[in-house]
Design an enzyme around this catalytic site. Structure first.
Site: not given
Ligand code: NDP
Ligand code: 2IT
Length: 447
Positions: A112, A115, A127, A166-167, A210, A379
């Site tokens: 992070q 990034k 984090k 969030g994450d 994102t 953010s």
């Molecule tokens: P969410 O909880 O909204 O979604 C995660 C999704 O991934 C869910 O649909 C989940 O399935 C699925 N999942 C988890 N593990 C697996 C797996 N092994 N195989 C297939 N699908 C899987 O999380 P986010 O979308 O927020 O985060 C996703 C990724 O993006 C993470 O790595 C996070 O760190 C990263 N990220 C998030 C940001 C954000 O702003 N939210 C910003 C930048 C990066 P199910 O619904 O079935 O549980």
């Molecule tokens: O991995 C990421 O960049 C996030 N989960 C978002 C972090 C944030 O502070 O918006």
């Protein structure tokens, strides 16, 4: 990696943190790729910058007790890793997932920091999270957990100190409960969390930032490196959560057909294209699974293995679920099927071997810390709007996001090219991000 200084730092950390595989993986990738920059800057070794750069400033772990709907006391473990504050207050999401441990928290906080540097905004790296699993819990159980989590966390964060968001497992509902508890205990209405609801200081465009940002980055890469775009391409997206859903939306918007998605329940394929509205209703509104989507899309084919996704023929792959979801075997399957572009929406979704394989095969590759920076970027915009007591329109936020994601691509690409291989965007992102952080650390003395 042949630089003695980097080898020594890595050896030390490998001994000390031997039970932290994800953290070691993230550190190895970064140290390996910043080597040419470190060779040019002997002052880094003299000032112990790399030793400090891989050591978190602070790790807080705490007990999170809460009462479930049957009246039983449950206990989870809470974390906040405040990794690096050289360029701004700690900033980064909160992950709620049973797999959360100190290794995962440290790798995410470490990544992070770089990034956030790439966004061009003044935010340091942090984090947090817990091994609490929101899946299958009632709204009241989630609220009791979030209130207990924030009762401790509120002692360590603040709008100018550390700003969580969030994450995985933490969305609007959880941020709302956490914000309410922070406000109640501290008696302050500040921008201490981002990803807030629009009625209490959230930013338009944060939910989709994102996923949209990922596609803006990829589209710029396709344009610059291959004179093409999403138009007419076949796309696959893993993870149908916050990042994956809005990557699907923007890829379609840019003229692609998203032929397959997955979640933990399995993989769904529809050669005519996934129905975004139905997917959003099933995953975001109803909190159900891809298998429930498949039952309602009559042209869809469903298999129970999420990994089947990587065997589907596509032009562009967007891994948006979780770390290490693409291994070498998956990378080989994608390349054999003539993928031209892989962009990481999740954090570290490709193993080191998979990443190397893509770069060796001249696949256009968007490394997570650059390609998924759109979320934390908006953010940062939310923090600015909160400080100004003002709100931008969706169009203003989206235009800034698009412009800045394109700028990040150009910065990363130019840096990769400067060091001899335009396909090595991993090196480009790591050096570009590290440059600003290390300059700030040097300027601030030994701290
Ligand atoms: P969410 O909880 O909204 O979604 C995660 C999704 O991934 C869910 O649909 C989940 O399935 C699925 N999942 C988890 N593990 C697996 C797996 N092994 N195989 C297939 N699908 C899987 O999380 P986010 O979308 O927020 O985060 C996703 C990724 O993006 C993470 O790595 C996070 O760190 C990263 N990220 C998030 C940001 C954000 O702003 N939210 C910003 C930048 C990066 P199910 O619904 O079935 O549980
Ligand atoms: O991995 C990421 O960049 C996030 N989960 C978002 C972090 C944030 O502070 O918006």
């Amino acid at each position: 990696m042949t630089n003695e200084y980097l080898l020594q730092v890595y050896k030390n950390i490998k001994e000390k943190d031997k039970n932290e595989p994800e953290f070691l993986q993230a550190v190895y990738e970064v140290l390996n790729s910043i080597e040419p920059y470190v060779n040019e800057h002997p002052e880094l070794e003299k000032n112990g910058i790399i030793e400090r750069f891989v050591e978190p400033e602070r790790i807080i772990t705490f007990r999170v007790p809460w009462v479930d709907d049957s009246g039983k006391v449950q206990v989870n473990r809470g974390f906040r890793v405040q990794f690096n504050s050289a360029i701004g207050p700690y900033k980064g999401g909160i992950r709620l997932h049973p797999s959360v441990n100190v290794s995962i928290m440290k790798f995410l906080a470490f990544e992070q920091g770089l990034k956030n540097s790439l966004t061009g905004l003044p935010m340091g790296g942090g984090k947090g999270g817990s091994d609490f699993n929101p899946q299958g819990k009632s709204d009241l159980e989630v609220m009791r957990f979030c209130q207990s989590f924030m009762t401790e966390l509120c002692k360590h964060i603040g709008a100018d100190t550390d700003v969580p968001a969030g994450d995985i497992g933490t969305g609007k509902r959880e941020i709302g409960f956490m914000f309410g508890q922070y406000k109640r205990i501290r008696n302050e209405f500040t921008g201490v969390l981002t990803g807030k609801g629009l009625s209490y200081g959230g930013s338009l465009g944060r939910t989709s930032a994102t996923g949209h940002g990922l596609c803006y980055f990829a589209n710029k890469m396709l344009d610059k490196m291959a004179n093409t775009s999403f138009e007419g391409k076949k796309v696959i997206v893993s993870g149908a959560g916050n990042v994956g859903l809005y990557a699907v939306e923007k890829a379609m918007d840019l003229g692609a057909t998203v032929v397959a998605v997955n979640d933990i329940s399995g993989t769904v394929y529809n050669e005519k294209g996934i129905n975004f509205d139905l997917l959003k209703e099933i995953k975001e509104e109803k909190r159900l699974f891809i298998k429930d989507y498949a039952a309602l899309d009559k042209d869809a084919k469903f298999t129970e293995n999420p990994k089947d996704l990587w065997k589907i023929k596509c032009d562009i792959a967007l891994p948006c679920a979780t770390q290490n979801e693409i291994d070498l075997e998956d990378a080989k399957a994608l390349v054999a099927n003539n993928v031209i572009c892989v962009c990481e929406g999740a954090n570290m979704p490709c193993t080191l071997e998979a990443t190397d394989y893509f770069i060796e095969n001249k696949i256009m590759f968007g490394p997570a810390k650059a390609a998924n920076a759109g979320g934390v970027m908006v953010s940062g915009f939310e923090m600015s709007q909160n400080s100004m007591r003002y709100a931008w329109t969706f169009e203003e936020v989206e235009a800034k996001l698009k412009q800045q994601m394109e700028n990040i691509f150009i910065e990363v690409y130019d840096c990769a090219k400067h060091y001899g291989n335009e396909y090595n965007t991993v090196l480009g992102a790591n050096i570009s991000g590290f440059k600003k952080v290390s300059e700030a650390m040097l300027a601030q003395g030994v701290c």
